[in-house]
Design a protein around this motif. Structure first.
Motif, PDB file in Angstrom:
ATOM      1  N   UNK A 354       0.820  -1.208   0.000  1.00  0.00           N
ATOM      2  CA  UNK A 354       0.000   0.000   0.000  1.00  0.00           C
ATOM      3  C   UNK A 354       0.859   1.266   0.000  1.00  0.00           C
ATOM      4  N   UNK A 355       1.927   1.250   0.798  1.00  0.00           N
ATOM      5  CA  UNK A 355       2.743   2.457   0.943  1.00  0.00           C
ATOM      6  C   UNK A 355       3.589   2.764  -0.291  1.00  0.00           C
ATOM      7  N   UNK A 356       3.878   1.756  -1.114  1.00  0.00           N
ATOM      8  CA  UNK A 356       4.649   2.015  -2.332  1.00  0.00           C
ATOM      9  C   UNK A 356       3.755   2.136  -3.575  1.00  0.00           C
ATOM     10  N   UNK A 387       9.469   2.452   5.879  1.00  0.00           N
ATOM     11  CA  UNK A 387      10.018   3.780   6.140  1.00  0.00           C
ATOM     12  C   UNK A 387      10.882   4.291   5.007  1.00  0.00           C
ATOM     13  N   UNK A 388      11.715   3.418   4.439  1.00  0.00           N
ATOM     14  CA  UNK A 388      12.576   3.825   3.331  1.00  0.00           C
ATOM     15  C   UNK A 388      11.757   4.160   2.087  1.00  0.00           C
ATOM     16  N   UNK A 389      10.716   3.376   1.837  1.00  0.00           N
ATOM     17  CA  UNK A 389       9.871   3.636   0.673  1.00  0.00           C
ATOM     18  C   UNK A 389       9.178   4.995   0.791  1.00  0.00           C
ATOM     19  N   UNK A 390       8.717   5.322   1.989  1.00  0.00           N
ATOM     20  CA  UNK A 390       8.063   6.618   2.196  1.00  0.00           C
ATOM     21  C   UNK A 390       9.062   7.764   2.082  1.00  0.00           C
ATOM     22  N   UNK A 391      10.273   7.565   2.606  1.00  0.00           N
ATOM     23  CA  UNK A 391      11.292   8.614   2.539  1.00  0.00           C
ATOM     24  C   UNK A 391      11.663   8.938   1.103  1.00  0.00           C
ATOM     25  N   UNK A 392      11.589   7.942   0.232  1.00  0.00           N
ATOM     26  CA  UNK A 392      11.904   8.174  -1.178  1.00  0.00           C
ATOM     27  C   UNK A 392      10.872   9.086  -1.841  1.00  0.00           C
ATOM     28  N   UNK A 397      14.288  12.282   5.286  1.00  0.00           N
ATOM     29  CA  UNK A 397      13.890  11.631   6.526  1.00  0.00           C
ATOM     30  C   UNK A 397      14.517  12.337   7.715  1.00  0.00           C
ATOM     31  N   UNK A 398      13.719  12.491   8.771  1.00  0.00           N
ATOM     32  CA  UNK A 398      14.226  12.932  10.068  1.00  0.00           C
ATOM     33  C   UNK A 398      14.457  11.668  10.894  1.00  0.00           C
ATOM     34  N   UNK A 399      15.722  11.368  11.156  1.00  0.00           N
ATOM     35  CA  UNK A 399      16.081  10.114  11.809  1.00  0.00           C
ATOM     36  C   UNK A 399      16.163  10.326  13.320  1.00  0.00           C
ATOM     37  N   UNK A 400      15.310   9.622  14.055  1.00  0.00           N
ATOM     38  CA  UNK A 400      15.309   9.701  15.513  1.00  0.00           C
ATOM     39  C   UNK A 400      16.280   8.665  16.064  1.00  0.00           C
ATOM     40  N   UNK A 401      17.206   9.101  16.905  1.00  0.00           N
ATOM     41  CA  UNK A 401      18.213   8.227  17.517  1.00  0.00           C
ATOM     42  C   UNK A 401      18.087   8.355  19.028  1.00  0.00           C
ATOM     43  N   UNK A 402      17.949   7.232  19.686  1.00  0.00           N
ATOM     44  CA  UNK A 402      17.778   7.239  21.150  1.00  0.00           C
ATOM     45  C   UNK A 402      19.117   7.106  21.853  1.00  0.00           C
ATOM     46  N   UNK A 403      19.376   8.028  22.750  1.00  0.00           N
ATOM     47  CA  UNK A 403      20.620   8.028  23.519  1.00  0.00           C
ATOM     48  C   UNK A 403      20.739   6.748  24.359  1.00  0.00           C
ATOM     49  N   UNK A 404      21.900   6.097  24.250  1.00  0.00           N
ATOM     50  CA  UNK A 404      22.179   4.939  25.088  1.00  0.00           C
ATOM     51  C   UNK A 404      21.495   3.659  24.661  1.00  0.00           C
ATOM     52  N   UNK A 421      17.344   3.413  -1.621  1.00  0.00           N
ATOM     53  CA  UNK A 421      16.149   3.715  -2.416  1.00  0.00           C
ATOM     54  C   UNK A 421      16.176   5.157  -2.919  1.00  0.00           C
ATOM     55  N   UNK A 422      17.320   5.799  -2.829  1.00  0.00           N
ATOM     56  CA  UNK A 422      17.441   7.165  -3.324  1.00  0.00           C
ATOM     57  C   UNK A 422      16.982   8.220  -2.347  1.00  0.00           C
ATOM     58  N   UNK A 423      16.724   7.836  -1.117  1.00  0.00           N
ATOM     59  CA  UNK A 423      16.322   8.806  -0.101  1.00  0.00           C
ATOM     60  C   UNK A 423      17.550   9.265   0.682  1.00  0.00           C
ATOM     61  N   UNK A 424      17.339  10.196   1.604  1.00  0.00           N
ATOM     62  CA  UNK A 424      18.461  10.689   2.389  1.00  0.00           C
ATOM     63  C   UNK A 424      17.958  11.196   3.741  1.00  0.00           C
ATOM     64  N   UNK A 425      18.790  11.081   4.759  1.00  0.00           N
ATOM     65  CA  UNK A 425      18.436  11.717   6.028  1.00  0.00           C
ATOM     66  C   UNK A 425      18.765  13.205   5.950  1.00  0.00           C
ATOM     67  N   UNK A 426      17.801  14.041   6.232  1.00  0.00           N
ATOM     68  CA  UNK A 426      18.031  15.488   6.167  1.00  0.00           C
ATOM     69  C   UNK A 426      18.288  16.083   7.544  1.00  0.00           C
ATOM     70  N   UNK A 427      18.060  15.312   8.581  1.00  0.00           N
ATOM     71  CA  UNK A 427      18.301  15.790   9.937  1.00  0.00           C
ATOM     72  C   UNK A 427      18.225  14.639  10.918  1.00  0.00           C
TER      73      UNK A 427
END
Length: 474
Positions: A354-356, A387-392, A397-404, A421-427
């Motif tokens: 569905x998402x693609x 997630x990668x398909x949507x980012x494309x 993509x805003x990548x959330x990283x959890x400390x520790x 998939x041709x996407x990129x993290x923008x922040x």
């Protein structure tokens, strides 16, 4: 790791280091308490040659005695002497056991030989030491008497008989406890540094900067009240977590500034890193700032947005994608003015398909035309491809990283999934930092009005602040 990193590890893991120090200290104290006291009694012997009045011969004899003393020190700790002492005193212990109690030493270039015997009984230590010295004098006389002669060329003489020791030589409580504490602290520090070296979780912004070719647009501190109050709408205006999302909102404006209407996917490497609450709170902060925001719940496997925002969940994205409802009819206004929500709808059996689909591309394009910013809450990147398909399809993509919790490898693979998939993290959004730690970020400081201040709304609509106490300079 540099010196600052080592000091940070010791500071953050001080409790485990202290526990390790106390454990080893307790072991040292227990062993000291259970140890049998040992007393040492010593006797000294003088080794000399049957001298001559000639100076040259006397000097030569003295050198010969010095050489002999080194050999005598070895003989004193042997079983031959121990056996003779046992026979002399009528003891029942074995020669090897008694030999283990005897030690001998000599000062360099002297003919003074010291024999020491240790024993739990101080009186017995003196008795054994005297017996060893006496027996050894006789033994030297036998060894150093040439065949056919009545006099030995070298003799040993007791010059200081043994005495009863007044205090034990072991255990030494202060020394043992001090060494136990020192060894425990060093061991704890070593274990802490080893754990830090083997720990690949992200704990600093410097680590993130080396892994992701995108700016860190936000750092969100961990808050103990986040479980009960996950949304910033339930917080005080000046709460540090609310202010952190305002900072994130401001930084987001600098990403692709030439694009008037933006679409961002909010995702993470794995579940449990806080991407959904981050997406919701960012959407709330953007709406508070006057933006027209659309929040799309595209995590079709574990949807949570409808539950957090208390909106209808049965009709949403999946309903639109399968053509049962128009997009405008599926959009729901939230309690926050300026924020519109598109929930997930019913959970489908084929989320990735569905998402693609072309329908999803059309939904994103339509939302881009209607809103200033579109935030898409996407599934994590490593377990599924959604997630990668949507980012494309989005601006990045805003990548959330959890400390520790998030590891370096997980971040690296997540970025690779996007780039594949041709996407990129923008922040990058660094989430759940300790309240007072981390490279100058995430300190959790607030900046609320001083105590005693109150605000009033004037007729012009502006907020005036009055102080009931005299003003101070800060």
């Amino acid at each position: 790791m540099d010196l600052r990193d080592y000091l940070k590890v010791l500071r953050t893991r001080w409790f485990s280091i202290a526990i390790c120090g106390l454990v080893v200290l307790g072991i040292a104290a227990l062993l000291t308490w259970r140890a049998t006291p040992q007393y040492a009694s010593s006797a000294r012997l003088f080794v000399s040659t049957q001298g001559s009045t000639d100076d040259a011969q006397a000097n030569q004899g003295g050198q010969f005695s010095v050489q002999r003393v080194k050999s005598y020190a070895d003989l004193l700790t042997g079983q031959a002497i121990a056996r003779r002492v046992i026979d002399d005193l009528g003891l029942e212990e074995s020669p090897s056991a008694l030999a283990g109690q005897i030690s001998a030493s000599s000062k360099l270039d002297t003919v003074i030989l010291a024999v020491t015997v240790t024993d739990p009984d101080p009186e017995r230590a003196r008795l054994l030491s005297d017996a060893v010295a006496r027996v050894f004098v006789e033994y030297v006389a036998e060894l150093e008497t040439p065949p056919g002669r009545d006099e030995a060329t070298i003799k040993a003489t007791i010059v200081d008989p043994a005495s009863v020791p007044g205090s034990p030589i072991s255990p030494q409580p202060m020394r043992n406890i001090s060494l136990g504490l020192l060894i425990g602290l060093l061991l704890g520090a070593g274990v802490a540094l080893l754990r830090e070296t083997l720990d690949t979780t992200i704990k600093s912004t410097r680590q993130l900067e080396s892994l992701v070719d995108a700016p860190i647009v936000g750092t969100i501190s961990f808050a103990s009240d986040a479980v009960d109050t996950p949304l910033i709408t339930g917080l005080d205006t000046y709460a540090p977590r609310a202010e952190a999302f305002r900072v994130l909102r401001t930084n987001l404006q600098f990403i692709d500034p030439d694009i008037e209407r933006k679409v961002f996917v909010v995702t993470s490497s794995l579940p449990g890193e806080g991407k959904t609450t981050t997406a919701i709170n960012l959407a709330l902060a953007l709406a508070e700032g006057g933006e027209r925001v659309a929040l799309v719940e595209a995590d079709l496997r574990r949807p949570k947005i409808a539950e957090y925002l208390r909106v209808e969940s049965n009709v949403g994205l999946t309903t639109v994608l399968i053509g049962r409802l128009a997009l405008d009819d599926a959009l729901q206004p939230s309690a926050r003015a300026g924020l519109t929500v598109l929930t997930s709808g019913s959970t489908p059996p084929n989320p990735a398909e569905l998402l693609k689909s072309t329908s999803m591309t059309n939904v994103i394009a339509s939302l881009r035309e209607q809103f200033d910013i579109v935030l898409i809450d996407a599934p994590p990147l490593l377990p599924v491809t959604d997630g990668a398909l949507l980012a494309a399809e989005a601006d990045g993509a805003l990548l959330v990283v959890r400390h520790g919790k998030t590891t370096s490898d997980q971040v690296t693979v997540a970025v690779e999934r996007l780039e594949a998939v041709g996407a990129r993290p923008v922040g990058v959004i660094f989430n759940m930092l300790p309240p007072r730690g981390g490279d100058g970020y995430g300190y959790g400081y607030g900046y609320a009005p001083e105590a005693g201040a109150h605000t009033e709304t004037t007729s012009s609509g502006m907020r005036d602040t009055d102080h009931t106490s005299s003003s101070t300079t800060t």
